[in-house]
Write an enzyme that holds these catalytic residues in place. Sequence first.
Site, PDB file in Angstrom:
ATOM      1  N   GLY A   1       0.813  -1.206   0.000  1.00 42.86           N
ATOM      2  CA  GLY A   1       0.000   0.000   0.000  1.00 42.86           C
ATOM      3  C   GLY A   1       0.847   1.257   0.000  1.00 42.86           C
ATOM      4  O   GLY A   1       1.941   1.306  -0.561  1.00 42.86           O
ATOM      5  N   SER A   2       0.338   2.285   0.680  1.00 43.79           N
ATOM      6  CA  SER A   2       0.968   3.600   0.596  1.00 43.79           C
ATOM      7  C   SER A   2       2.309   3.704   1.306  1.00 43.79           C
ATOM      8  O   SER A   2       3.008   4.713   1.147  1.00 43.79           O
ATOM      9  CB  SER A   2       0.016   4.669   1.138  1.00 43.79           C
ATOM     10  OG  SER A   2      -1.091   4.817   0.269  1.00 43.79           O
ATOM     11  N   THR A   3       2.711   2.706   2.079  1.00 37.53           N
ATOM     12  CA  THR A   3       4.071   2.763   2.630  1.00 37.53           C
ATOM     13  C   THR A   3       5.097   2.735   1.494  1.00 37.53           C
ATOM     14  O   THR A   3       6.211   3.237   1.651  1.00 37.53           O
ATOM     15  CB  THR A   3       4.346   1.589   3.597  1.00 37.53           C
ATOM     16  OG1 THR A   3       4.143   0.340   2.920  1.00 37.53           O
ATOM     17  CG2 THR A   3       3.438   1.671   4.814  1.00 37.53           C
TER      18      THR A   3
ATOM     19  N   LYS B   1       5.007   4.550  -0.975  1.00 36.65           N
ATOM     20  CA  LYS B   1       5.208   5.925  -1.435  1.00 36.65           C
ATOM     21  C   LYS B   1       6.517   6.513  -0.917  1.00 36.65           C
ATOM     22  O   LYS B   1       6.996   7.518  -1.463  1.00 36.65           O
ATOM     23  CB  LYS B   1       4.023   6.788  -1.019  1.00 36.65           C
ATOM     24  CG  LYS B   1       2.740   6.444  -1.781  1.00 36.65           C
ATOM     25  CD  LYS B   1       1.538   7.189  -1.237  1.00 36.65           C
ATOM     26  CE  LYS B   1       0.266   6.743  -1.951  1.00 36.65           C
ATOM     27  NZ  LYS B   1      -0.959   7.275  -1.321  1.00 36.65           N
TER      28      LYS B   1
END
Length: 521
Positions: free
Chosen positions: A274-276, A278
């Site tokens: 997921g957004s980790t 990013k």
Amino acid sequence: MLRALIGALLVLAVIAGVVGGVIWWRTKSSAQDDRRQAAASFVTAWEKGDRHGMWEALTPAAQARAPEVDFAASYRRAYRAAGVRELRAGTPGDEANGHIAVPVVVTTADFGELRGTVQVPVKGSKKDAGVEWDPMLRLPGLRAGEAVHKRSGTPVSRGEIIAADGTLLDATALGASIAGRPGAEGGKPTGLQRIFDDRLAGHPAERLLFGKRVIARTKAAKGRDVHTTIRPALMARAANALGDRLGGVAVIRPRDGAVLALAGLAVSAPQPPGSTFKIITAAAALEDGKATPATTYPVRTAAVLSGTQLRNAGGESCGGTLTESFIESCNSVFAPLGAKVGAKKLVAAAERFGFNEEPRIPAAKPSTISPPSKLPDDLAVGAAAIGQDRDLATPLAMASVGATIATGGVRAAPRLSRLQKRVRKRAVSTKVAHQVREMMLGVVRSGTGTAAAIPGVEVAGKTGTAELRPNSSDPKDADAWFVAFAPAGRPEVAVAVMLVGAGFGGTAAAPVAREVLQAAL
């Protein structure tokens, strides 16, 4: 007239003799070349451990006497008895008396190096040229009819695997799962017992015999302990913070990659990060000059890539500067940004952070991102840039990602003991790492990760909500992630938490990370 005729005949005889001699010499030379080539092929294959190639270099008669299966088995037996690890051969000499001398050095596990010159018998010419093999060729110094044996004395005591606090690592169930067993199924060690088996096992006094001759001896060596970096109390706290939820926790010391604690699915079940992810996308964009922390983006609820809508995790509107978009974890900004970076550079950045790398931790699965060829359009690249598509990661890998930012962009590959070589490589520039660190500080101060804040300690973090089912509003259809390190100014620990089907990272995973950070500090 008669004299002239006799003279002519004598000249012709001399010429014929010379020509015959030349033909004989050339034939002999050609045959020697054939045999030398066969010996060279045998030696080359010998160095490579290519038994088939060795056997192919034998004469037809030698092949008939020693069928390939028997030939290979005789080498396996001799090598197993001597503990052969490597064989190096020098350049074959010239043929003399039907033999070609080859200097050989054999490296063994327990008996050091065995050196000698092997006399390789050769015979034949053209297609029949080859090595006239004899079992003496298996090891330097072997004589006719001798077998290779190893005789061992009384078994020695095995070393122990020690935790960072001096206790036995296998004293707890969690520690035992990492330590492994010295003899599991089929008698093979598992876990750290497998990785450090030679050191732990030691060896009794041993003798290497060729027939009845003692060729080499070794003294008994007791097994030696292996000291690990695992902190049992911290591991217990991590397991307690995880509770009965399905997920994993990993704790790393950033400066040297030392693994301090693992709990649950910390290494064994890669999930979409997921957004980790990013953290990596931001670093790649900044490093490549595709953005700066102050670059601005539209405020919107979704982005459209390759004709498909990618929405923000909660359907919220967000945007603004890159820093603000990171703090609020805007898919609508980072998916197009990843597409702008491009598949090749995004994948290369992920690999610098440890993706597609085989971990050195027992039972650890690699964390993976698709190769550029499998990211054919902006939609695929954009999805990968926000930790979706086919991205898969373990908490151990994402803790390493956080630790890399913590150390100013230099990644220390995770390790469980100082006996494992420290492997440090730069993933991003110091400037970029500091820029991403400031963004991660913002996440905990005022963004999606405020639940990880610790009074009096600067915590840098990143939330992640990885959709397991697209466009679902059910929290059970998303994994909750949080990656953090602290204290941000002088990082001592990096933590990653993953909870399967727990929803938003900021509400589910961040509090777990806070509890583990507090215990670690």
